[in-house]
Write a protein that holds these residues in place. Structure first.
Motif, PDB file in Angstrom:
ATOM      1  N   LYS A   1       0.828  -1.229   0.000  1.00  0.00           N
ATOM      2  CA  LYS A   1       0.000   0.000   0.000  1.00  0.00           C
ATOM      3  C   LYS A   1       0.852   1.264   0.000  1.00  0.00           C
ATOM      4  N   SER A   2       2.174   1.132   0.118  1.00  0.00           N
ATOM      5  CA  SER A   2       2.969   2.346   0.380  1.00  0.00           C
ATOM      6  C   SER A   2       2.956   3.342  -0.774  1.00  0.00           C
ATOM      7  N   ARG A   3       2.661   2.928  -1.980  1.00  0.00           N
ATOM      8  CA  ARG A   3       2.584   3.877  -3.098  1.00  0.00           C
ATOM      9  C   ARG A   3       1.186   3.904  -3.713  1.00  0.00           C
ATOM     10  N   TRP A   4       0.202   3.465  -2.953  1.00  0.00           N
ATOM     11  CA  TRP A   4      -1.162   3.406  -3.490  1.00  0.00           C
ATOM     12  C   TRP A   4      -1.971   4.590  -2.962  1.00  0.00           C
ATOM     13  N   TYR A   5      -2.150   5.622  -3.821  1.00  0.00           N
ATOM     14  CA  TYR A   5      -2.889   6.824  -3.413  1.00  0.00           C
ATOM     15  C   TYR A   5      -4.088   6.981  -4.347  1.00  0.00           C
ATOM     16  N   PRO A   6      -5.181   6.264  -4.098  1.00  0.00           N
ATOM     17  CA  PRO A   6      -6.274   6.241  -5.074  1.00  0.00           C
ATOM     18  C   PRO A   6      -6.871   7.609  -5.408  1.00  0.00           C
ATOM     19  N   GLU A   7      -7.085   8.453  -4.383  1.00  0.00           N
ATOM     20  CA  GLU A   7      -7.729   9.751  -4.659  1.00  0.00           C
ATOM     21  C   GLU A   7      -6.808  10.636  -5.499  1.00  0.00           C
ATOM     22  N   THR A   8      -5.525  10.628  -5.155  1.00  0.00           N
ATOM     23  CA  THR A   8      -4.555  11.430  -5.917  1.00  0.00           C
ATOM     24  C   THR A   8      -4.494  10.956  -7.360  1.00  0.00           C
ATOM     25  N   LEU A   9      -4.471   9.640  -7.541  1.00  0.00           N
ATOM     26  CA  LEU A   9      -4.415   9.113  -8.912  1.00  0.00           C
ATOM     27  C   LEU A   9      -5.654   9.536  -9.699  1.00  0.00           C
ATOM     28  N   ALA A  10      -6.808   9.457  -9.043  1.00  0.00           N
ATOM     29  CA  ALA A  10      -8.054   9.830  -9.731  1.00  0.00           C
ATOM     30  C   ALA A  10      -8.012  11.306 -10.138  1.00  0.00           C
ATOM     31  N   LYS A  11      -7.474  12.148  -9.262  1.00  0.00           N
ATOM     32  CA  LYS A  11      -7.376  13.592  -9.590  1.00  0.00           C
ATOM     33  C   LYS A  11      -6.447  13.814 -10.772  1.00  0.00           C
ATOM     34  N   ARG A  12      -5.321  13.096 -10.773  1.00  0.00           N
ATOM     35  CA  ARG A  12      -4.381  13.258 -11.898  1.00  0.00           C
ATOM     36  C   ARG A  12      -5.032  12.796 -13.199  1.00  0.00           C
ATOM     37  N   ILE A  13      -5.748  11.694 -13.129  1.00  0.00           N
ATOM     38  CA  ILE A  13      -6.397  11.166 -14.342  1.00  0.00           C
ATOM     39  C   ILE A  13      -7.389  12.212 -14.875  1.00  0.00           C
ATOM     40  N   GLU A  14      -8.138  12.805 -13.969  1.00  0.00           N
ATOM     41  CA  GLU A  14      -9.118  13.820 -14.387  1.00  0.00           C
ATOM     42  C   GLU A  14      -8.414  15.037 -15.001  1.00  0.00           C
ATOM     43  N   ALA A  15      -7.332  15.461 -14.339  1.00  0.00           N
ATOM     44  CA  ALA A  15      -6.607  16.641 -14.849  1.00  0.00           C
ATOM     45  C   ALA A  15      -6.018  16.363 -16.230  1.00  0.00           C
ATOM     46  N   ILE A  16      -5.457  15.170 -16.420  1.00  0.00           N
ATOM     47  CA  ILE A  16      -4.861  14.859 -17.734  1.00  0.00           C
ATOM     48  C   ILE A  16      -5.966  14.792 -18.791  1.00  0.00           C
ATOM     49  N   HIS A  17      -7.092  14.186 -18.410  1.00  0.00           N
ATOM     50  CA  HIS A  17      -8.202  14.091 -19.371  1.00  0.00           C
ATOM     51  C   HIS A  17      -8.650  15.488 -19.810  1.00  0.00           C
ATOM     52  N   SER A  18      -8.581  16.448 -18.876  1.00  0.00           N
ATOM     53  CA  SER A  18      -9.015  17.816 -19.222  1.00  0.00           C
ATOM     54  C   SER A  18      -8.068  18.453 -20.243  1.00  0.00           C
ATOM     55  N   LEU A  19      -6.901  17.859 -20.431  1.00  0.00           N
ATOM     56  CA  LEU A  19      -5.937  18.399 -21.412  1.00  0.00           C
ATOM     57  C   LEU A  19      -6.069  17.710 -22.770  1.00  0.00           C
ATOM     58  N   ARG A  20      -7.116  16.881 -22.931  1.00  0.00           N
ATOM     59  CA  ARG A  20      -7.189  16.024 -24.126  1.00  0.00           C
ATOM     60  C   ARG A  20      -7.188  16.788 -25.449  1.00  0.00           C
ATOM     61  N   HIS A  21      -7.664  18.054 -25.457  1.00  0.00           N
ATOM     62  CA  HIS A  21      -7.679  18.805 -26.715  1.00  0.00           C
ATOM     63  C   HIS A  21      -6.283  19.283 -27.095  1.00  0.00           C
ATOM     64  N   LYS A  22      -5.385  19.204 -26.143  1.00  0.00           N
ATOM     65  CA  LYS A  22      -4.033  19.728 -26.406  1.00  0.00           C
ATOM     66  C   LYS A  22      -3.014  18.626 -26.635  1.00  0.00           C
TER      67      LYS A  22
END
Ligand SMILES: C[S@@+](CC[C@H](N)C(=O)[O-])C[C@H]1O[C@@H](n2cnc3c(N)ncnc32)[C@H](O)[C@@H]1O
Length: 337
Positions: free
Chosen positions: A212-233
């Motif tokens: 579990k030491s590198r498992w940060y589910p909420e942080t990963l979900a936020k990053r995924i959302e942020a990257i998806h928001s860049l999809r037009h670029k």
């Protein structure tokens, strides 16, 4: 008097004072420097027929602006061996030093793609193209751009136990999104984030937290959302990096960030860290030298790389950095003079 009523009456008094100076609720305050531009659009503001065009313009301006820049240093969902987060300031300076913003930023060996994500988020180039050939790493990028919610939900609902991790990472699947999830689980639970065959699971991990030491589910979900928001670029393609370089080789306004697996000069790091590591370094230098645009390449310091750079009349700069074991090593940054 109740708190809300006090606040209301204070607000009324403030509005009254402003009214006396000629400022009403319909007044638009514009900085002196923006006055000329405002005068251009003033007639449009009064006319409801222009509402749609103005909304479109506002959307374009919003897209141009930085997206979650504060998170960008850590925006990649990967902990990528050989990742280039430490080089981001250099990449920023390199792009900003151009007289004109690059039309294309191309990252042919994307891996964890921190360079591409930063460039897209900070608007440092008009469009970002990235390629990666490894099918597991590619599956993550493909899924983030096509089914981000599915991936985030899988991550958030995953219970990290030894049994569950083994079940996920040993599963045979042809589904791209299942592969994406599997890759994230492997990347977060295997030692050093290494995805190459033979990498073992984390044992003790940070603070003895094991898997579990590198498992940060909420942080990963936020990053995924942020990257998806860049999809037009960003345009991601599962493809050979050499093809991406060829595609834009005649484009003078392209900037290439080239970070191949380090296997030149018999270096073994690339072989241990990446499943795909068989790169023809001579051809890569040959191709890089010929591009009409700019290039910035990074390599581990080795005699062979220095020779290749010299042969192709490239400029070499040494950047000292600390590796994950805190040993001081030198990386080479190679550019066209
Ligand atoms: C040094 S890593 C890139 C790391 C990346 N700059 C980062 O910050 O995470 C090199 C990557 O090249 C990929 N690769 C190897 N051969 C490739 C090829 N022919 N085309 C595209 N990618 C390739 C590997 O799978 C690996 O992910």
């Amino acid at each position: 008097m109740p708190k809300d009523a006090t606040a209301n009456s204070r607000q009324q008094r403030r509005l009254g004072r402003l009214y006396e100076t000629g400022i009403t609720r319909a007044t638009v305050l514009i900085h002196e420097e923006n006055r000329a531009n405002f005068e251009v659009i003033r007639p449009l503001l009064r006319d409801p027929r222009f509402a749609e065009s103005l909304s479109r313009a506002a959307r374009l301006v919003a897209e141009e602006g930085p997206v979650n820049v504060a998170q960008v240093a850590q925006l990649s969902p990967f902990r990528y061996p050989g990742g280039k987060t430490w080089l981001v300031p250099e990449i920023r300076n390199w792009l900003r030093s151009r007289s004109k913003k690059p039309a294309i930023f191309a990252e042919p060996f994307a891996g964890g793609a921190i360079a591409s994500l930063t460039v897209a988020a900070e608007g440092l180039a008009e469009h970002v193209y990235m390629t990666e050939l490894d099918e597991d790493v590619s599956a993550v990028w493909q899924t983030i751009f096509s089914e981000p919610d599915w991936l985030s939900n899988k991550i958030k609902n995953f219970d990290v136990t030894h049994e569950n991790v083994l079940h996920v990472i040993t599963k045979k699947t042809t589904s791209i999104k299942e592969k994406a999830f599997q890759t994230i689980v492997r990347n977060r639970t295997q030692r050093g984030g290494i995805l190459a065959p033979g990498a073992g699971l984390v044992k003790k991990g940070e603070n003895g937290k094991g898997l579990k030491s590198r498992w940060y589910p909420e942080t990963l979900a936020k990053r995924i959302e942020a990257i998806h928001s860049l999809r037009h670029k960003i345009t991601f393609t599962k493809a050979d990096g050499f093809d991406l370089i060829s595609r834009f080789s005649k484009e003078p306004r392209a900037a290439f960030f080239i970070d191949p697996p380090y296997t030149a000069g018999g270096k073994s790091a690339g072989k241990r860290l990446y499943r795909l590591n068989d790169i023809n370094h001579c051809n890569l230098f040959e191709q890089a030298k010929k591009v009409a645009g700019e290039i910035l390449m990074t390599y581990d310091d080795s005699e062979e790389v220095r020779k290749l750079a010299a042969k192709h009349l490239m400029k070499i700069e040494e950047i000292p950095m600390k590796n994950t074991h805190h040993a001081l090593i030198r990386e080479l940054v190679i550019t066209k003079p």
